[in-house]
Write a protein that holds these residues in place. Structure first.
Motif, PDB file in Angstrom:
ATOM      1  N   ARG A 197      39.432 101.478 -47.669  1.00 24.19           N
ATOM      2  CA  ARG A 197      40.060 101.914 -46.420  1.00 24.19           C
ATOM      3  C   ARG A 197      40.340 100.677 -45.562  1.00 24.19           C
ATOM      4  N   GLY A 198      41.143 100.862 -44.534  1.00 20.46           N
ATOM      5  CA  GLY A 198      41.445  99.738 -43.655  1.00 20.46           C
ATOM      6  C   GLY A 198      42.306  98.675 -44.298  1.00 20.46           C
ATOM      7  N   THR A 199      43.129  99.060 -45.263  1.00 19.13           N
ATOM      8  CA  THR A 199      43.907  98.097 -46.031  1.00 19.13           C
ATOM      9  C   THR A 199      44.893  97.306 -45.174  1.00 19.13           C
ATOM     10  N   ILE A 200      45.385  97.932 -44.101  1.00 19.43           N
ATOM     11  CA  ILE A 200      46.346  97.208 -43.259  1.00 19.43           C
ATOM     12  C   ILE A 200      45.676  96.600 -42.025  1.00 19.43           C
ATOM     13  N   ALA A 201      44.336  96.621 -41.993  1.00 17.26           N
ATOM     14  CA  ALA A 201      43.580  95.913 -40.948  1.00 17.26           C
ATOM     15  C   ALA A 201      44.068  96.257 -39.538  1.00 17.26           C
ATOM     16  N   LYS A 202      44.038  97.554 -39.237  1.00 15.10           N
ATOM     17  CA  LYS A 202      44.452  98.043 -37.907  1.00 15.10           C
ATOM     18  C   LYS A 202      45.887  97.660 -37.558  1.00 15.10           C
ATOM     19  N   GLY A 203      46.712  97.550 -38.573  1.00 14.48           N
ATOM     20  CA  GLY A 203      48.122  97.246 -38.360  1.00 14.48           C
ATOM     21  C   GLY A 203      48.460  95.776 -38.453  1.00 14.48           C
ATOM     22  N   LEU A 204      47.449  94.918 -38.546  1.00 11.66           N
ATOM     23  CA  LEU A 204      47.687  93.478 -38.582  1.00 11.66           C
ATOM     24  C   LEU A 204      48.285  93.032 -39.911  1.00 11.66           C
ATOM     25  N   LEU A 205      48.281  93.929 -40.897  1.00 10.44           N
ATOM     26  CA  LEU A 205      48.900  93.654 -42.191  1.00 10.44           C
ATOM     27  C   LEU A 205      49.996  94.667 -42.496  1.00 10.44           C
ATOM     28  N   SER A 206      50.534  95.268 -41.451  1.00 10.17           N
ATOM     29  CA  SER A 206      51.622  96.227 -41.614  1.00 10.17           C
ATOM     30  C   SER A 206      52.955  95.517 -41.427  1.00 10.17           C
ATOM     31  N   ASN A 207      54.026  96.259 -41.560  1.00  3.36           N
ATOM     32  CA  ASN A 207      55.350  95.674 -41.341  1.00  3.36           C
ATOM     33  C   ASN A 207      55.611  95.359 -39.866  1.00  3.36           C
ATOM     34  N   ALA A 209      53.332  93.753 -38.076  1.00  2.00           N
ATOM     35  CA  ALA A 209      52.210  92.839 -37.817  1.00  2.00           C
ATOM     36  C   ALA A 209      52.487  91.855 -36.687  1.00  2.00           C
ATOM     37  N   ALA A 210      53.682  91.284 -36.644  1.00  4.28           N
ATOM     38  CA  ALA A 210      53.987  90.272 -35.618  1.00  4.28           C
ATOM     39  C   ALA A 210      53.744  90.823 -34.223  1.00  4.28           C
ATOM     40  N   GLU A 211      54.171  92.049 -34.010  1.00  2.00           N
ATOM     41  CA  GLU A 211      53.996  92.694 -32.710  1.00  2.00           C
ATOM     42  C   GLU A 211      52.543  93.089 -32.471  1.00  2.00           C
ATOM     43  N   LEU A 212      51.906  93.642 -33.503  1.00  2.00           N
ATOM     44  CA  LEU A 212      50.547  94.166 -33.327  1.00  2.00           C
ATOM     45  C   LEU A 212      49.498  93.068 -33.212  1.00  2.00           C
ATOM     46  N   ILE A 213      49.713  91.933 -33.840  1.00  2.00           N
ATOM     47  CA  ILE A 213      48.776  90.812 -33.679  1.00  2.00           C
ATOM     48  C   ILE A 213      48.732  90.401 -32.213  1.00  2.00           C
ATOM     49  N   LYS A 214      49.896  90.307 -31.593  1.00  2.56           N
ATOM     50  CA  LYS A 214      49.949  89.926 -30.176  1.00  2.56           C
ATOM     51  C   LYS A 214      49.384  91.015 -29.274  1.00  2.56           C
ATOM     52  N   LYS A 215      49.590  92.258 -29.683  1.00  6.60           N
ATOM     53  CA  LYS A 215      49.184  93.392 -28.854  1.00  6.60           C
ATOM     54  C   LYS A 215      47.708  93.731 -28.989  1.00  6.60           C
ATOM     55  N   LYS A 216      47.171  93.631 -30.217  1.00  5.88           N
ATOM     56  CA  LYS A 216      45.823  94.119 -30.493  1.00  5.88           C
ATOM     57  C   LYS A 216      44.795  93.041 -30.800  1.00  5.88           C
ATOM     58  N   ALA A 217      45.252  91.838 -31.146  1.00  7.06           N
ATOM     59  CA  ALA A 217      44.307  90.856 -31.685  1.00  7.06           C
ATOM     60  C   ALA A 217      44.221  89.590 -30.842  1.00  7.06           C
ATOM     61  N   SER A 218      44.398  89.725 -29.547  1.00  6.14           N
ATOM     62  CA  SER A 218      44.295  88.539 -28.681  1.00  6.14           C
ATOM     63  C   SER A 218      42.902  87.926 -28.733  1.00  6.14           C
ATOM     64  N   ASN A 219      41.910  88.744 -29.047  1.00  7.88           N
ATOM     65  CA  ASN A 219      40.533  88.256 -29.189  1.00  7.88           C
ATOM     66  C   ASN A 219      40.142  88.053 -30.649  1.00  7.88           C
ATOM     67  N   GLY A 220      41.117  88.108 -31.528  1.00  5.27           N
ATOM     68  CA  GLY A 220      40.851  87.892 -32.939  1.00  5.27           C
ATOM     69  C   GLY A 220      40.538  89.163 -33.702  1.00  5.27           C
ATOM     70  N   TYR A 221      40.213  88.980 -34.966  1.00  4.51           N
ATOM     71  CA  TYR A 221      39.866  90.102 -35.849  1.00  4.51           C
ATOM     72  C   TYR A 221      38.814  89.608 -36.827  1.00  4.51           C
ATOM     73  N   ILE A 230      48.156  84.483 -36.423  1.00  8.06           N
ATOM     74  CA  ILE A 230      49.567  84.124 -36.282  1.00  8.06           C
ATOM     75  C   ILE A 230      49.994  83.184 -37.412  1.00  8.06           C
ATOM     76  N   GLU A 231      49.146  82.205 -37.712  1.00  6.46           N
ATOM     77  CA  GLU A 231      49.461  81.226 -38.752  1.00  6.46           C
ATOM     78  C   GLU A 231      49.569  81.881 -40.124  1.00  6.46           C
ATOM     79  N   ILE A 232      48.630  82.783 -40.438  1.00  6.56           N
ATOM     80  CA  ILE A 232      48.660  83.475 -41.733  1.00  6.56           C
ATOM     81  C   ILE A 232      49.933  84.304 -41.852  1.00  6.56           C
ATOM     82  N   HIS A 233      50.263  85.008 -40.796  1.00  8.43           N
ATOM     83  CA  HIS A 233      51.473  85.831 -40.820  1.00  8.43           C
ATOM     84  C   HIS A 233      52.714  84.984 -41.066  1.00  8.43           C
TER      85      HIS A 233
END
Length: 306
Positions: A197-207, A209-221, A230-233
């Motif tokens: 489960r959690g294959t898309i990591a709360k959307g950070l590995l979804s299509n 991702a660019a938007e959701l990393i900025k929106k949801k992961a300002s404190n990291g994951y 950001i670098e991995i993406h």
């Protein structure tokens, strides 16, 4: 759709499973998703008694009652809840398991559960008694197999050593590779299926991702900082060898490991389901691409949740 054997049982489950937690409370909406999934070859549905305090099980039971025999149905137990107050507490006692399974059978409109899982667990639980309760239900034919939904290695090891579990549901993704070093080979060796489960990591590995990393992961994951995500993406989308949508890559990365029997997708719309199916059917992750993805991400380790 490919089907894989569930543990040591005679059941074979689709590589994509429908995780029912996010279906919502509108049965018409939920029915549309479930029916699309089944028509597309998904035969594995996963729910839990706690989801919407029993309502999710009730909806699933109503939706699949006409083709119950064609469905591999999974539900979970261990969270003792009150449908009126919406309160719950952890209760893995054999008495509660035996009580809760009857309620689940009633809500699901069935007389058996294909896979019954402990919904969590700690090392302080009466694990021997929990196992005995599941074994009793299995012997009585109320459940066909049992397992545990957990990310706690020490707890999982106890069940591996002491029980006949056929499945472990755990978080696993390109950004959460904790299970690779410590758990997956152990489960393979014991013929225990891994349901990821959690294959898309709360959307950070979804299509998106660019938007959701900025929106949801300002404190990291997990152990990734924001800048690392950001670098991995950027490395993924700029690599011509990976010319696939990120969702396709994330699904195929998890399925590439031979321990993974099925991906449990948290689906909330038919659109999401069709997107996941399209990427599953069209994706092809080469060994070189797989190695590249491993090289740019971390082989995380379990620190907490022991």
């Amino acid at each position: 759709m490919k089907y894989n054997r569930l543990g040591k049982t005679d059941m074979h489950v689709s590589e994509l499973a429908l995780g029912c937690m996010s279906l919502g409370k509108d049965i018409t909406h939920a029915r549309d998703i479930v029916q699309h999934a089944v028509k597309s070859g998904i035969n594995f549905l996963d729910t839990a008694d706690l989801y919407d305090f029993g309502l999710n099980e009730e909806m699933i039971g109503s939706i699949i009652k006409e083709n119950r025999k064609d469905i591999i149905l999974s539900t979970k137990v261990g969270n003792h809840f009150d449908t009126k107050s919406k309160d719950w507490y952890w209760d893995p006692s054999p008495a509660y398991i035996e009580e809760a399974v009857k309620d689940s059978l009633r809500r699901l409109q069935t007389d058996y559960i294909d896979l019954y899982m402990l919904h969590g667990g700690t090392i302080e639980d009466p694990i021997d008694e929990v196992i005995a309760a599941f074994e009793k239900l299995k012997k009585e034919g109320i459940i066909r197999a049992y397992g545990i939904s957990s990310i706690r290695p020490n707890v999982i090891r106890q069940f591996v050593e002491k029980s006949t579990i056929d499945a472990v549901m755990m978080q696993y993704s390109l950004l959460d590779r904790r299970a690779e070093e410590e758990m997956l080979e152990l489960l393979i060796a014991n013929q225990i299926s891994v349901l990821a489960r959690g294959t898309i990591a709360k959307g950070l590995l979804s299509n998106q991702a660019a938007e959701l990393i900025k929106k949801k992961a300002s404190n990291g994951y997990l152990d990734y900082q924001f800048d690392e995500l950001i670098e991995i993406h950027e490395k993924i989308i700029s690599n011509p060898e990976l010319a696939q949508p990120l969702l396709a890559l994330s699904q195929q990365y998890a399925l590439k490991h031979k321990a993974i029997t099925s991906l449990v997708l948290g689906i909330s719309s038919t659109k999401q389901l069709l997107e996941a199916l399209e990427h599953y059917n069209n994706a092809n992750l080469t060994d070189e691409a797989y190695q590249f993805l491993q090289a740019i991400t971390k082989a995380n380790k379990y620190l907490d949740h022991r």
